[in-house]
Design an enzyme around this catalytic site. Structure first.
Site, PDB file in Angstrom:
ATOM      1  N   GLN A  81       3.090   9.939   0.950  1.00  0.00           N
ATOM      2  CA  GLN A  81       4.371   9.213   0.944  1.00  0.00           C
ATOM      3  C   GLN A  81       5.188   9.482  -0.325  1.00  0.00           C
ATOM      4  O   GLN A  81       6.348   9.100  -0.399  1.00  0.00           O
ATOM      5  CB  GLN A  81       4.135   7.707   1.072  1.00  0.00           C
ATOM      6  CG  GLN A  81       3.667   7.284   2.465  1.00  0.00           C
ATOM      7  CD  GLN A  81       3.522   5.788   2.553  1.00  0.00           C
ATOM      8  OE1 GLN A  81       2.530   5.229   2.123  1.00  0.00           O
ATOM      9  NE2 GLN A  81       4.535   5.126   3.095  1.00  0.00           N
ATOM     10  N   GLY A 106       0.822  -1.201   0.000  1.00  0.00           N
ATOM     11  CA  GLY A 106       0.000   0.000   0.000  1.00  0.00           C
ATOM     12  C   GLY A 106       0.855   1.249   0.000  1.00  0.00           C
ATOM     13  O   GLY A 106       2.019   1.221   0.413  1.00  0.00           O
ATOM     14  N   HIS A 129      -2.181   7.238   7.348  1.00  0.00           N
ATOM     15  CA  HIS A 129      -1.226   8.101   6.636  1.00  0.00           C
ATOM     16  C   HIS A 129      -1.908   9.384   6.179  1.00  0.00           C
ATOM     17  O   HIS A 129      -1.370  10.480   6.336  1.00  0.00           O
ATOM     18  CB  HIS A 129      -0.692   7.394   5.378  1.00  0.00           C
ATOM     19  CG  HIS A 129       0.556   6.594   5.594  1.00  0.00           C
ATOM     20  ND1 HIS A 129       1.721   7.143   6.074  1.00  0.00           N
ATOM     21  CD2 HIS A 129       0.835   5.283   5.369  1.00  0.00           C
ATOM     22  CE1 HIS A 129       2.658   6.193   6.143  1.00  0.00           C
ATOM     23  NE2 HIS A 129       2.143   5.053   5.726  1.00  0.00           N
ATOM     24  N   CYS A 156       6.180  -0.201   7.244  1.00  0.00           N
ATOM     25  CA  CYS A 156       5.803   0.950   6.427  1.00  0.00           C
ATOM     26  C   CYS A 156       6.959   1.314   5.505  1.00  0.00           C
ATOM     27  O   CYS A 156       8.107   1.351   5.946  1.00  0.00           O
ATOM     28  CB  CYS A 156       5.473   2.128   7.340  1.00  0.00           C
ATOM     29  SG  CYS A 156       5.019   3.617   6.449  1.00  0.00           S
ATOM     30  N   LEU A 157       6.650   1.624   4.252  1.00  0.00           N
ATOM     31  CA  LEU A 157       7.695   1.979   3.289  1.00  0.00           C
ATOM     32  C   LEU A 157       8.423   3.264   3.695  1.00  0.00           C
ATOM     33  O   LEU A 157       9.550   3.493   3.275  1.00  0.00           O
ATOM     34  CB  LEU A 157       7.096   2.143   1.886  1.00  0.00           C
ATOM     35  CG  LEU A 157       6.537   0.863   1.248  1.00  0.00           C
ATOM     36  CD1 LEU A 157       5.863   1.186  -0.077  1.00  0.00           C
ATOM     37  CD2 LEU A 157       7.624  -0.184   1.057  1.00  0.00           C
TER      38      LEU A 157
HETATM   39 NI    NI Z   1       2.969   3.160   5.566  1.00  0.00          NI
END
Ligand code: NI
Length: 169
Positions: A51, A46, A139, A93-94
């Protein structure tokens, strides 16, 4: 389409509540395509628009590698309208690379929003998809999964993660 750079913790844009999308235009379609490509390239399940540095209420989710038969989901202006139950699972999380933790979240969710063409959608989910939806909508509200950890765990995270990651910058 292009892969965009993923914004990392503790960048400020990750902490700001994103604004609603008002126009379904070609710029939005390009952004969504880039977000999908960026998510797959990472790889991740996701990605939220902030982001990639765009403070808008857009998220893309694809859990099909781990849970079959669930197609790619693109959500514009999503909101959680129902939460049910509680379950613990590992989460990462990325924007916070190389860190995962076991986190309690609702087991089931109902989310309302719009697809990439502005058509209203409602998604009922459990399992990994329910978790991904909660994570990505967090987010969009400027919230990270580390905010959902207990105080002591979070203090430990800050000390360790910051020392390891940020000292390299
Ligand atoms: Ni994330």
């Amino acid at each position: 389409m292009s892969v965009r750079e993923i914004v990392k913790y503790p960048e400020k844009v990750l902490r700001e509540k994103t604004g609603p999308v008002k126009d379904i235009d070609s710029a939005l379609q390009n952004l969504i395509d880039d977000m999908i490509e960026t998510m797959y390239a990472a790889p991740g399940v996701g990605l939220a628009a902030n982001q990639v540095g765009v403070s808008k209420q857009i998220t893309v989710i694809d859990v099909s590698l781990r849970e079959e038969n669930i197609p790619l989901i693109v959500l514009v202006n999503p909101e959680i309208v129902h939460l049910e139950g509680e379950i613990e699972a590992e989460e990462g999380c990325l924007s916070i690379p190389d860190y995962t933790t076991v986190l309690k979240r609702a087991m089931k969710v109902v989310v309302r929003g719009f697809d990439r063409h502005g058509k209203p959608v409602e998604i009922e989910a459990e399992g990994l998809l329910a978790r991904a939806l909660q994570h990505e909508i967090d987010h969009l509200n400027g919230k990270l999964f580390i905010d959902r950890m207990g105080r002591i765990k979070k203090e430990f995270f800050k000390k360790r993660y910051r020392r390891e990651k940020l000292s390299k910058e």
